[in-house]
Write an enzyme that holds these catalytic residues in place. Structure first.
Site, PDB file in Angstrom:
ATOM      1  N   LEU A 183     -58.605  30.649 -68.997  1.00 49.96           N
ATOM      2  CA  LEU A 183     -58.169  31.926 -68.438  1.00 49.96           C
ATOM      3  C   LEU A 183     -58.701  32.152 -67.032  1.00 49.96           C
ATOM      4  CD1 LEU A 183     -58.346  34.516 -71.367  1.00 49.96           C
ATOM      5  CD2 LEU A 183     -56.366  33.995 -69.956  1.00 49.96           C
ATOM      6  N   VAL A 238     -51.779  42.773 -66.871  1.00 50.11           N
ATOM      7  CA  VAL A 238     -51.800  41.435 -67.484  1.00 50.11           C
ATOM      8  C   VAL A 238     -53.172  40.783 -67.396  1.00 50.11           C
ATOM      9  CG1 VAL A 238     -49.357  41.128 -67.003  1.00 50.11           C
ATOM     10  CG2 VAL A 238     -51.031  40.304 -65.346  1.00 50.11           C
ATOM     11  N   GLU A 239     -53.349  39.695 -68.139  1.00 51.90           N
ATOM     12  CA  GLU A 239     -54.597  38.911 -68.177  1.00 51.90           C
ATOM     13  C   GLU A 239     -55.800  39.789 -68.502  1.00 51.90           C
ATOM     14  OE1 GLU A 239     -54.672  35.810 -68.158  1.00 51.90           O
ATOM     15  OE2 GLU A 239     -53.225  34.913 -66.815  1.00 51.90           O
ATOM     16  N   GLY A 240     -55.633  40.716 -69.433  1.00 53.14           N
ATOM     17  CA  GLY A 240     -56.685  41.654 -69.782  1.00 53.14           C
ATOM     18  C   GLY A 240     -56.490  42.938 -69.002  1.00 53.14           C
TER      19      GLY A 240
END
Length: 812
Positions: free
Chosen positions: A375, A501-503
């Site tokens: 990630l 997005v991405e957390g």
């Protein structure tokens, strides 16, 4: 005499704590101080004897290592095991993933600034720079964002073909597989430049190079899988996507309902193939509508134990060609007027062979750890790069527009209210770009900075939101009317995508940055936790004893340093040379110590409940984040050769960050649930109160002026974005208009003087220019220059309008 004795004792304790004395040093000091104080206090013989007995016990318990380990550390270890909050498997894998880098120094309370400055300079290889100057420049020239987002809702076919054929999908793939093998710096620079032209194209380029099949195959794929797919991915023959998020499992990956069951089935005409029968429903999957290769995360079950071991095997990752029977793709989401391909994917009882598992059967159940380790690319490179591309565009265009556009016969950028917004635009762009560069450097140095990736993802997108909001305010009506001449509108609409997005950013700030950093980046906590899990008692006691007493001296040191630095306001702290930046390093060291102290107190007093006190955790994360952003800004200033022209940007950015640190720590103290702890922290961290102020209006004025005039500082700030040369392009016209405005101001002043003297009567500007030429006030060349200047300013100021039928939805 008693007061002097007390002061002497306090001084000795302060010195021992300040210099992080070992437990042995503390024992030796106690052996000297206690008898001296006891004798000087003239206490009774019985009391003196009791003091000596207590001192003897203290020396035995803490001065003899094996006794200390067995008695003191053994008891503490037992209590620690009982009180340690439960950590889920997914939380543990998130904590274990990645590496500790500069965040460890910031957590230490005493960062080594020379270590930071000794890191390599950020830069590109000749080959990478050539790609940026040629292929990326060509791609940007092909992009018409209004056509992409309004007319097509997709990239044109020729753009798709160019991206695939020129290797944009293979930037992270090694040359042996046909990829470009670019550094993280180059990857970031490419995405940033493309993002300054089109968010849709930037997402299309960045997704295959971040969390996706290529990244996972490179790290975990079998040799056969790498040979089969990496060449095709590098050449754009495969369009990849990765499906993680589903309707009932967003941030909580442990709740993934998608599942696969190990069984035998038919595949490609063969009977009794060992494989997995999969069922899934995913959404928000970028490139899924056009994907040929689907990465999939799911929970694997083996009820018949065909693989041996447990029946529940954990999160597993597979790579599935989308032409596999039962795979459903094609439908699209419509994320905030962005045209990048994003949509759902489903499958019901889809059978795949075991060799579709990424890494083969040896990687069964390791999916979440694999994802956590990969990630970092999305958080560290793709999202910050796409955000800074828009921020740089906003900074360059806002400065130019603020100088060209006039109200009340004055450039709007010279109004103090606009200056305030321009200062934020310039300084935020400066510090985020610095952090983007430093974070990409960490990846090129072989790091996987899990905590720092969360910091840069959060702040790049949050400060990007502030910058584009300010830029929209500066542009006014020019910003809100969509059309081919609006270069900000789509970026404004799409900024929440990066936030989400991405957390999602709320989650990232309140749970991830400090929640993960408090364990991962702290010099002792992870060691203490590891000792609790060590089954060898003797080894566990040794490990825990070292970590525990190291932690105690660490905490005492930060308490003493916070107090001393608070009294001195950071003066006297050793810092790198440089009059312009020395005070900043001193203040950051002070806040690093205060942060480390606050973090230890919060963890020690609140324990497991700190996970639920998200506001306190978020504020502590804010301090760590601002320390990192400041580190990046100072590193950038040094790497750029300490240019004096950039000082307004650096000064505003650092002073703003330092003020935010002060306010965040004050918020932690004010909201701490224990009154005694509140008082102690306040006395140690702010013994003389809150003394820092936000950046001054005068400093903001200097930043605004820098943005509104061509120069080296403005060019450095916005380096790496696409600047079209055509005056028919909105951004190209604005660049030309800025230069023209500055060149024509003396001529405009002459015309205005002539008008006031009654020599010019025309009411319209073009007629007045012609009248001035005919009257000999200006010559023909000057008149032509002014006419061009008028056309450019009109092009910049005008907004798009449409026939009604042009704005109707077109089902075709």
């Amino acid at each position: 005499m008693a007061i002097l004795m007390l002061l002497a004792v306090v001084a000795v304790i302060l010195v021992l704590a300040f210099f992080r004395a070992s437990i042995t040093s503390w024992v030796l000091a106690t052996m000297v101080l206690v008898p001296v104080v006891a004798i000087q206090s003239r206490i009774s013989d019985a009391a003196l004897q009791a003091v000596y007995i207590a001192l003897f016990l203290f020396i035995v318990l803490f001065g003899i290592p094996w006794v200390r380990r067995v008695v003191v550390s053994g008891l503490a270890l037992m209590l620690f095991r009982k009180t340690l909050p439960q950590i889920s498997a997914t939380e543990q894998e998130a904590i274990d993933a990645g590496t500790v880098w500069w965040d460890g120094d910031l957590f230490s309370g005493n960062p080594d600034w020379n270590k930071l400055l000794a890191m390599p300079k950020c830069g590109l290889s000749a080959e990478e720079q050539a790609f940026l100057d040629n292929e990326v420049e060509q791609l940007c020239g092909m992009l018409d964002d209004w056509d992409i987002t309004h007319n097509r809702a997709d990239l044109p076919p020729q753009v798709w073909e160019f991206i695939k054929s020129k290797g944009f999908f293979g930037m992270i793939i090694p040359r042996e597989y046909g990829g470009l093998n670019f550094s993280a710096q180059a990857h970031s620079a490419v995405v940033s430049k493309v993002a300054s032209r089109s968010g849709t194209a930037a997402v299309t380029v960045m997704v295959p190079n971040s969390l996706g099949p290529a990244e996972l195959l490179l790290h975990y794929g079998t040799d056969e899988q790498k040979q089969k797919y990496l060449h095709r991915l590098a050449k754009g023959l495969e369009v990849p996507c990765f499906a993680l998020t589903g309707p009932f499992a967003g941030s909580d990956a442990g709740a993934i309902p998608d599942y696969g069951v190990v069984c035998h089935g038919e595949f490609a005409g063969q009977q009794n193939v060992l494989g997995i029968r999969l069922t899934w429903e995913k959404r928000y999957i970028t490139l899924a509508p056009a994907a040929t290769l689907l990465g999939l995360a799911f929970k694997l079950y083996d009820p018949e134990r065909l693989l041996g071991g447990e029946t529940s095997r954990g999160i597993t990752l597979a790579l599935i060609p989308t032409d596999t029977p039962g795979v459903q793709i094609g439908r699209r989401h419509f994320p905030l007027n962005s045209a990048f391909l994003n949509g759902p994917t489903q499958g019901k009882d889809v059978f795949i062979p075991m060799d579709y598992i990424i890494g083969g059967t040896s990687r069964v159940g390791q999916g979440w750890r694999m994802l956590m380790e990969c990630l970092a690319a999305g958080r560290s490179i793709s999202l910050p790069a796409s955000s800074i591309g828009g921020m740089k565009l906003a900074a360059r265009t806002s400065g130019a527009y603020g100088r060209v556009r006039k109200q009340f016969k004055t450039p709007i950028g010279k109004f103090e209210g606009v200056e305030e917004a321009m200062a934020r635009i310039g300084a935020h762009t400066y510090i985020v770009d610095a952090a983007r560069r430093l974070t990409a450097l960490s990846l090129d140095m072989g790091e996987k900075p899990s905590v720092i990736s969360a910091i840069i993802k959060y702040h790049a997108t949050e400060l990007g939101r502030i910058v584009v909001n300010d830029a929209m305010d500066v542009h006014g009506g020019k910003g809100i009317i969509l059309g081919p001449d609006n270069y900000l509108g789509r970026f404004y609409q799409q900024i929440p995508i990066g936030i989400t997005v991405e957390g999602a950013n709320i989650l990232t700030r309140t749970l991830m940055i400090f929640g993960q950093g408090a364990i991962r980046s702290h010099p002792y906590v992870l060691k203490e936790i590891a000792a609790t899990r060590e089954k060898d008692r003797s080894l566990a006691l040794h490990q825990f004893d070292d970590a525990l007493f190291g932690h105690i001296t660490f905490g005492l040191s930060n308490a003493a340093r916070s107090f001393v630095f608070g009294l001195s306001n950071g003066f006297g702290i050793r810092a790198p040379h440089g009059a312009e930046t020395r005070r900043y390093y001193q203040q950051m060291t002070r806040f690093s110590a205060a942060f480390a102290l606050s973090a230890d107190v919060a963890m020690g007093v609140l324990g497991g409940s700190l996970k639920r006190r998200e506001k306190i955790s978020a504020r502590l994360g804010d301090v760590l984040s601002q320390l990192y952003l400041c580190s990046a800004a100072l590193k950038r200033f040094e790497d750029d050769g300490r240019p004096k022209e950039d000082l307004p940007l650096l000064d505003w950015a650092i002073q703003d960050a330092l003020y935010k640190m002060q306010q965040a720590l004050s918020g932690v103290i004010q909201n701490f649930p224990n009154r005694l702890v509140r008082g102690m922290l306040s006395a140690l961290i702010f013994p003389l109160g809150l003394r820092l102020s936000p950046p001054s209006d005068q400093l903001g004025h200097r930043v605004s002026v820098l943005l509104m005039q061509p120069g080296a500082a403005r060019d450095r700030l916005t380096a790496g974005i696409y600047l079209p040369g055509s005056e028919q392009d909105a951004v190209g016209a604005l660049e030309a208009a800025l230069a023209s405005t500055l060149q024509c101001e003396p001529l405009q002043a002459n015309l205005e003087e002539a008008r006031k003297a009654g020599k010019l009567k025309a009411l319209e500007e073009l007629q007045r220019i012609a009248e001035a030429r005919d009257a000999g006030i200006i010559d023909a060349a000057q008149a032509q220059q002014l006419e061009r200047d008028y056309a450019l300013r009109r092009k910049v100021i005008m907004v798009d309008d449409f026939a009604p039928e042009q704005l109707r939805a077109n089902p075709a």
